[in-house]
Design a protein around this motif. Structure first.
Motif, PDB file in Angstrom:
ATOM      1  N   TRP A   1      -4.043  -3.911  -4.729  1.00 18.89           N
ATOM      2  CA  TRP A   1      -4.635  -2.258  -4.068  1.00 18.89           C
ATOM      3  C   TRP A   1      -5.477  -3.770  -2.931  1.00 18.89           C
ATOM      4  CZ3 TRP A   1      -8.705  -0.121  -1.754  1.00 18.89           C
ATOM      5  CH2 TRP A   1      -8.518   0.969  -1.321  1.00 18.89           C
ATOM      6  N   TYR A   2      -7.108  -4.138  -3.044  1.00 19.95           N
ATOM      7  CA  TYR A   2      -7.643  -5.005  -2.170  1.00 19.95           C
ATOM      8  C   TYR A   2      -7.409  -6.063  -1.820  1.00 19.95           C
ATOM      9  CZ  TYR A   2     -11.476  -2.252  -4.730  1.00 19.95           C
ATOM     10  OH  TYR A   2     -11.755  -0.783  -5.910  1.00 19.95           O
TER      11      TYR A   2
ATOM     12  N   VAL B   1      -5.169  -3.981   1.565  1.00 22.04           N
ATOM     13  CA  VAL B   1      -6.433  -3.587   2.406  1.00 22.04           C
ATOM     14  C   VAL B   1      -6.247  -4.943   2.858  1.00 22.04           C
ATOM     15  CG1 VAL B   1      -7.967  -2.585   2.679  1.00 22.04           C
ATOM     16  CG2 VAL B   1      -6.919  -2.049   1.066  1.00 22.04           C
TER      17      VAL B   1
ATOM     18  N   SER C   1       4.487   0.241  -4.758  1.00 27.23           N
ATOM     19  CA  SER C   1       3.320   0.322  -4.241  1.00 27.23           C
ATOM     20  C   SER C   1       2.371   0.217  -5.364  1.00 27.23           C
ATOM     21  CB  SER C   1       3.055   1.685  -3.422  1.00 27.23           C
ATOM     22  OG  SER C   1       2.649   2.926  -4.248  1.00 27.23           O
TER      23      SER C   1
ATOM     24  N   SER D   1      -3.797   2.946  -6.297  1.00 22.06           N
ATOM     25  CA  SER D   1      -4.773   2.204  -5.583  1.00 22.06           C
ATOM     26  C   SER D   1      -6.513   1.964  -6.116  1.00 22.06           C
ATOM     27  CB  SER D   1      -5.772   4.297  -5.242  1.00 22.06           C
ATOM     28  OG  SER D   1      -6.783   3.970  -4.134  1.00 22.06           O
ATOM     29  N   GLY D   2      -6.851   1.423  -5.792  1.00 17.25           N
ATOM     30  CA  GLY D   2      -7.898   0.670  -6.775  1.00 17.25           C
ATOM     31  C   GLY D   2      -7.684  -0.283  -7.246  1.00 17.25           C
ATOM     32  N   THR D   3      -6.159  -0.789  -7.373  1.00 14.47           N
ATOM     33  CA  THR D   3      -6.299  -1.642  -8.930  1.00 14.47           C
ATOM     34  C   THR D   3      -7.042  -2.900  -8.266  1.00 14.47           C
ATOM     35  OG1 THR D   3      -3.923  -2.070  -8.136  1.00 14.47           O
ATOM     36  CG2 THR D   3      -4.198  -0.624  -9.542  1.00 14.47           C
TER      37      THR D   3
ATOM     38  N   LEU E   1       0.612  -1.310  -0.307  1.00 16.51           N
ATOM     39  CA  LEU E   1       0.009   0.469   0.173  1.00 16.51           C
ATOM     40  C   LEU E   1       0.939   0.801   0.369  1.00 16.51           C
ATOM     41  CD1 LEU E   1      -3.058  -0.535   2.698  1.00 16.51           C
ATOM     42  CD2 LEU E   1      -2.485  -0.782  -0.056  1.00 16.51           C
TER      43      LEU E   1
END
Length: 152
Positions: free
Chosen positions: A54-55, A58, A45, A48-50, A37
């Protein structure tokens, strides 16, 4: 009186060994998520949102911290185990049959470690147990301090 046998002493230490196992695995998992992240620990990193990277990061960070702290360990470990199974079968297994051939050892080890925690619980040193024992103690204390109901 005879000294306790080795298996007996090992059984007494089992909750602490399990707690240390949970802490180490949770820390390693949280570090994986933080690295992905935030681009730390020698890793770039993830944008974001890929999907799904990305998930997954998280989930790794949040579940790792929860498992490390021993908060909702079984639920967080169940989610983390499923995430690692998904990662293995979608990203690694298609490259080769065995984890040693497809670089999938880490997701497999995390998956099974978290599945173990689902069934064993957090062991010792978990914040859930600290909060539960305080809640039980205050509930008992509240119950003792109340005056008995007046009878007519």
């Amino acid at each position: 009186m005879a000294a306790p046998s080795l298996p007996s002493r090992l059984n007494q230490a089992q909750p602490y060994a399990l707690g240390l196992f949970r802490i180490v695995v949770g820390l390693l998992f949280a570090c994986q998520g933080a690295a992905s992240l935030f681009g730390v620990l020698g890793r770039d990193s993830v944008p974001s949102g890929t999907w799904p990277f990305w998930y997954a990061a998280v989930i790794e960070l949040v579940a790792g911290v929860l498992i490390l702290a021993g908060i909702g360990t079984r639920s967080a470990a169940f989610l983390a185990s499923g995430a690692m199974a998904y990662a293995y079968f979608t990203e690694h297994q298609s490259k080769a049959l065995f984890p040693l051939q497809n670089d999938g050892e880490l997701p497999v080890m995390f998956c099974w470690a978290f599945l173990l925690l689902v069934f064993t619980g957090p062991g010792a040193l978990a914040l859930d147990k600290l909060f539960a024992s305080r809640g039980e103690g205050s509930a008992r204390q509240d119950g003792r301090d109340q005056a008995p109901a007046a009878t007519a």
